[in-house]
Scaffold this active site. Structure first.
Site, PDB file in Angstrom:
ATOM      1  N   ARG A   1      28.918 -82.269 116.515  1.00  0.00           N
ATOM      2  CA  ARG A   1      29.988 -82.778 117.372  1.00  0.00           C
ATOM      3  C   ARG A   1      29.386 -83.815 118.308  1.00  0.00           C
ATOM      4  O   ARG A   1      28.531 -83.489 119.120  1.00  0.00           O
ATOM      5  CB  ARG A   1      30.614 -81.629 118.171  1.00  0.00           C
ATOM      6  CG  ARG A   1      32.007 -81.920 118.666  1.00  0.00           C
ATOM      7  CD  ARG A   1      32.496 -80.826 119.596  1.00  0.00           C
ATOM      8  NE  ARG A   1      31.958 -81.009 120.927  1.00  0.00           N
ATOM      9  CZ  ARG A   1      31.845 -80.048 121.836  1.00  0.00           C
ATOM     10  NH1 ARG A   1      32.210 -78.820 121.555  1.00  0.00           N
ATOM     11  NH2 ARG A   1      31.339 -80.308 123.024  1.00  0.00           N
TER      12      ARG A   1
ATOM     13  N   HIS B   1      34.218 -81.725 123.584  1.00  0.00           N
ATOM     14  CA  HIS B   1      35.191 -80.956 122.792  1.00  0.00           C
ATOM     15  C   HIS B   1      36.541 -81.680 122.769  1.00  0.00           C
ATOM     16  O   HIS B   1      37.190 -81.781 121.735  1.00  0.00           O
ATOM     17  CB  HIS B   1      35.348 -79.556 123.396  1.00  0.00           C
ATOM     18  CG  HIS B   1      36.505 -78.789 122.856  1.00  0.00           C
ATOM     19  ND1 HIS B   1      36.483 -78.205 121.614  1.00  0.00           N
ATOM     20  CD2 HIS B   1      37.740 -78.530 123.371  1.00  0.00           C
ATOM     21  CE1 HIS B   1      37.653 -77.611 121.388  1.00  0.00           C
ATOM     22  NE2 HIS B   1      38.428 -77.792 122.447  1.00  0.00           N
TER      23      HIS B   1
ATOM     24  N   TYR C   1      26.788 -77.646 129.384  1.00  0.00           N
ATOM     25  CA  TYR C   1      26.270 -76.630 128.459  1.00  0.00           C
ATOM     26  C   TYR C   1      25.400 -77.168 127.326  1.00  0.00           C
ATOM     27  O   TYR C   1      24.745 -76.409 126.650  1.00  0.00           O
ATOM     28  CB  TYR C   1      27.431 -75.803 127.876  1.00  0.00           C
ATOM     29  CG  TYR C   1      28.502 -76.632 127.176  1.00  0.00           C
ATOM     30  CD1 TYR C   1      28.340 -77.050 125.860  1.00  0.00           C
ATOM     31  CD2 TYR C   1      29.673 -76.991 127.842  1.00  0.00           C
ATOM     32  CE1 TYR C   1      29.312 -77.801 125.223  1.00  0.00           C
ATOM     33  CE2 TYR C   1      30.659 -77.752 127.211  1.00  0.00           C
ATOM     34  CZ  TYR C   1      30.473 -78.150 125.902  1.00  0.00           C
ATOM     35  OH  TYR C   1      31.427 -78.900 125.272  1.00  0.00           O
TER      36      TYR C   1
HETATM   37  C1  LIG Z   1      43.245 -68.270 119.526  1.00  0.00           C
HETATM   38  C2  LIG Z   1      42.689 -69.307 120.435  1.00  0.00           C
HETATM   39  N1  LIG Z   1      41.785 -68.950 121.370  1.00  0.00           N
HETATM   40  C3  LIG Z   1      41.263 -69.885 122.204  1.00  0.00           C
HETATM   41  C4  LIG Z   1      41.647 -71.187 122.129  1.00  0.00           C
HETATM   42  C5  LIG Z   1      41.053 -72.252 123.076  1.00  0.00           C
HETATM   43  N2  LIG Z   1      40.167 -73.107 122.250  1.00  0.00           N
HETATM   44  C6  LIG Z   1      40.587 -74.297 121.776  1.00  0.00           C
HETATM   45  S1  LIG Z   1      39.483 -74.990 120.753  1.00  0.00           S
HETATM   46  C7  LIG Z   1      38.379 -73.726 120.965  1.00  0.00           C
HETATM   47  C8  LIG Z   1      37.080 -73.750 120.222  1.00  0.00           C
HETATM   48  C9  LIG Z   1      37.295 -73.940 118.751  1.00  0.00           C
HETATM   49  O1  LIG Z   1      36.069 -73.999 118.103  1.00  0.00           O
HETATM   50  P1  LIG Z   1      35.961 -74.321 116.571  1.00  0.00           P
HETATM   51  O2  LIG Z   1      36.834 -73.401 115.793  1.00  0.00           O
HETATM   52  O3  LIG Z   1      34.531 -74.322 116.225  1.00  0.00           O
HETATM   53  O4  LIG Z   1      36.594 -75.771 116.435  1.00  0.00           O
HETATM   54  P2  LIG Z   1      36.042 -77.131 117.080  1.00  0.00           P
HETATM   55  O5  LIG Z   1      36.722 -77.285 118.409  1.00  0.00           O
HETATM   56  O6  LIG Z   1      34.584 -77.017 117.226  1.00  0.00           O
HETATM   57  O7  LIG Z   1      36.462 -78.191 116.146  1.00  0.00           O
HETATM   58  C10 LIG Z   1      38.893 -72.774 121.840  1.00  0.00           C
HETATM   59  C11 LIG Z   1      38.180 -71.567 122.300  1.00  0.00           C
HETATM   60  C12 LIG Z   1      42.616 -71.512 121.161  1.00  0.00           C
HETATM   61  N3  LIG Z   1      43.079 -72.767 121.022  1.00  0.00           N
HETATM   62  N4  LIG Z   1      43.108 -70.562 120.313  1.00  0.00           N
END
Ligand SMILES: Cc1ncc(C[n+]2csc(CCOP(=O)(O)OP(=O)(O)O)c2C)c(N)n1
Ligand SMILES: [Mg+2]
Lengths: 325, 349
Positions: B259, B263, B272
């Site tokens: 990444r 985010h 972090y």
């Molecule tokens: C069920 C749920 N819990 C928490 C969140 C808040 N949230 C949004 S993105 C994220 C991290 C997602 O990580 P990943 O699946 O690795 O996808 P990336 O963002 O790295 O593409 C979180 C905790 C959410 N959208 N949905």
């Protein structure tokens, strides 16, 4: 016309819908060879095969998620949740996904899904085979919530649900699955959503209820009639959409209301009905609105008869309403 | 101070490329590079617009473009895509209009979903790109259901389900992987492991050495792929898609990427991420890796690269101009599409 129980009427409704439309299929736990733990899907596996009557792995989120995917493609899945007490693992799929797909995609992705599930107490099922969670779902925009109380309505409302292009939660009053039997039209039979049924006419007090509470209300109405109080029993049939006009018409006539449901009182569906009456029937009311409901506790095993609204409690509330004005 | 790691080149001969990507490999790679160029330009512009308050939110995909473009190159027009958080490029590379997408980013009245969702949640049925929620993981079991429906209707298409490393901990990944395998569904589960779930590194997400090996528990073949290598992504995805299409069953691909941005527009990774993360990420930049390969093969040079960049820049600017001039959603759109129109409900009183 054929004399059927509620569960037989549901079974007929499913079989006829599947015969009429190859896009209709059934999925859930034990719905296949076993015909469902309540036998609602009996015979379907034999007639339509394992690809259309699917015994799924034990995951409610998987069942509803998969049903959504089938519907996004254009099928009309009917998902069974074995007891509605086990619907919570799928709450996310229902509330965040199923109910919102049409809205969030601007109509590109409607979800033609029916979720069938037995609900309610009175079968000695304890905390986890007795609940009435209708208010959680009625609170969610994008879901229709349907609860039949007679065999004819069970088939007619289920058929309407299966034809509805939007998600429908179809809650089945399992306590009266076999207790009530009645005439059910053969062949295509639809009962429209949003039209309450007057289960019993009366002029002194309106009993607002649905599902397994209808026979209890009718019993209470008979007791009341013996002492000269004529109760009107309004069977809501569909909680979403709600037939406001039928409720208001009855209350205009009687001026007194007792709302009855098995679910806990606090923020239960009855609270919405009471609010509706305060907003739109205030000047028709002669007495405060009464609620006879489950208690604000988890559903108890040994004390379920104390917990569940009884005809006596309803009679008591109705007399209080009559005495008040 | 040690020097930052150098870019790891993509090192493929013409013969190997023909073997891995088929006879029109050179055309595929150039097309892939041009889509990746557009994605870079888009991320840069939209993050800047968010900073200026002109759009509300943005979720970039810089560093992950090879996965999206590789997917678009690996499937046919009738196949279905369930995106995760950062796969909007799949929709664009399959033909979704950039202007329509821009209407979505601006949440205006010409967004097909009438501005109801946060930016980066488009719905594009015309390219079989399914509407997503913000809820992590829910799309996986849905995609499996759609794949079941494909087989039920004897439709030879397949479904791709994208999700992140964080999503590999969520309920619907596990339910979906299990259902997919039990049903032998025509689907490829595509985990884009960008090594972060907001601030949580993948080592805190799982105790397994890879995410691919989670397939073992479900009876799914799982494979880890370098997601910054467009050639590897395309080759492995095409194999998995062919397997699914021929009735061979589902599989799980883990695409390891870096990444390269926060985010989202709301995130501050300096809280972090260690200082060397970006340096390591840049060494694996999928865009620069492909650029190097194209230059080596004589398929691109300074002139063509700057032309493509200018073209992307012009089309992004043009789309922004159109979307920014569009009206906001009509107030009536608040209550349409909750249910089907004219569904026989009594009118609200
Ligand atoms: C069920 C749920 N819990 C928490 C969140 C808040 N949230 C949004 S993105 C994220 C991290 C997602 O990580 P990943 O699946 O690795 O996808 P990336 O963002 O790295 O593409 C979180 C905790 C959410 N959208 N949905
Ligand atoms: Mg991640």
């Amino acid at each position: 016309m054929t004399e059927l129980t509620i569960v037989q009427a549901i079974n007929r409704g499913l079989a006829e819908a599947m015969r009429a439309d190859p896009d209709v299929l059934v999925l859930g736990e034990d719905v296949g060879v076993n015909g469902g733990v309540f036998r609602a899907t009996e015979g379907l596996h034999k007639e339509f095969g394992a690809d259309r009557v699917i015994d799924t792995p034990l995951s409610e989120t998987g069942i509803i998620g998969a049903a959504i995917g089938m519907a996004l493609y254009g099928l009309k899945p009917i998902a069974e949740i074995q007891f509605v007490d086990f619907i919570y693992p799928a709450f996310d799929q229902i509330v965040s996904e199923l109910a919102k797909f049409r809205y969030r995609s601007g109509g590109q992705y409607p979800c033609h899904v029916v979720i069938r599930s037995p609900y309610g107490g009175g079968i000695k099922g304890g905390l986890y085979h007795s609940q009435s969670p209708e208010a959680y779902f009625a609170h969610t925009a994008g879901l229709k919530v349907v609860i039949p109380s007679t065999p004819s309505d069970a088939k007619g409302l289920l058929t309407t649900a299966i034809h509805d292009p939007d998600p429908v939660l179809f809650l089945e009053p399992k306590r009266i699955y076999r207790a009530v039997s009645g005439e059910v039209p053969d062949g295509e039979h639809r009962v429209p959503f949003g039209e309450a049924r007057i289960a019993r006419e009366g002029s002194d007090v309106t009993l607002l209820a649905y599902g397994a509470m209808i026979p209890t209300c009718t019993q209470a109405a008979e007791t009341l009639a013996a002492s000269g109080v004529q109760a009107e029993v309004v069977d809501l049939r569909t909680l979403v959409p709600l037939d406001e006009a039928a409720i208001l018409a009855s209350v205009e006539k009687t001026g007194r209301v007792v709302i009855v449901h098995e679910a806990p009182r606090f923020c239960g569906y009855g609270a919405e009905l009471a609010a509706l009456l305060a907003e739109k029937a205030f000047f028709s009311l002669k007495a405060p609105v009464q609620r006879v409901t489950g208690y604000d506790t988890p559903f108890p095993y040994a004390l379920e008869n104390l917990y569940l609204p009884s005809a006596e409690r309803i009679v008591h509330a109705a007399r209080a309403a009559v005495a008040a004005g | 101070m040690t020097d930052p790691p150098a870019l790891v080149p993509l090192d493929y001969s013409r013969d190997t490329l023909a073997e891995l990507l088929g006879p029109d490999w050179n055309d595929s790679l150039v097309r892939a590079f041009r889509w990746m160029t557009l994605a870079r330009v888009l991320d840069g512009r939209m993050l800047a617009l968010q900073r200026q308050g002109r759009i509300g939110f943005y979720g970039p995909a810089t560093g992950q473009e090879a996965v999206s473009v590789g997917a678009a190159l690996s499937i046919g027009p009738d196949d279905w895509v369930f995106p995760g958080l950062r796969e909007q490029l799949v929709a664009l590379a399959r033909g979704h209009s950039l202007t329509t997408y821009m209407h979505h980013l601006f949440a205006d009245d010409l967004d097909p979903a009438r501005g109801r969702q946060m930016p980066c949640h488009p719905s594009a049925r015309e390219v079989r790109y399914v509407s997503m929620s913000s809820v992590i993981g829910t799309q996986v079991s849905q995609a499996v259901g759609l794949a079941y429906a494909l087989r039920y209707r004897k439709d030879p298409s397949v479904a791709l389900a994208f999700f992140g490393d964080g999503a590999s901990s969520a309920n619907d990944f596990h339910a979906g992987a299990n259902f997919a395998a039990v049903w032998n569904a025509p689907i490829v589960l595509c985990c884009t492991n960008n090594q972060w779930a907001i601030s949580v590194p993948v080592e805190r997400q799982t105790a397994t050495a890879t995410l691919a090996e989670k397939g073992v528990a479900y009876g799914l073949p799982g494979e880890r792929v370098d997601g910054t290598d467009i050639v590897a992504v395309t080759n492995r995805l095409r194999a998995a898609v062919a397997r699914a299409r021929s009735g061979g069953g589902p599989s799980l691909l883990e695409f390891v990427v870096f990444r390269m941005t926060p985010h989202s527009s709301s995130d501050d990774p300096t809280r972090y991420q260690s200082a060397d993360w970006m340096a390591r990420a840049r060494a694996r930049d999928p865009y620069l890796r492909l650029e190097g390969l194209l230059r080596t093969l004589g398929l691109a040079d300074d002139a063509s690269i700057s032309t493509w960049r200018e073209e992307s820049d012009a089309s992004v600017r043009a789309a922004i101009a159109v979307a920014e001039a569009a009206p906001g959603p009509a107030p009536e759109s608040l209550s349409t599409d909750v249910f089907a129109p004219n569904d026989g409900r009594p009118a609200p009183s």
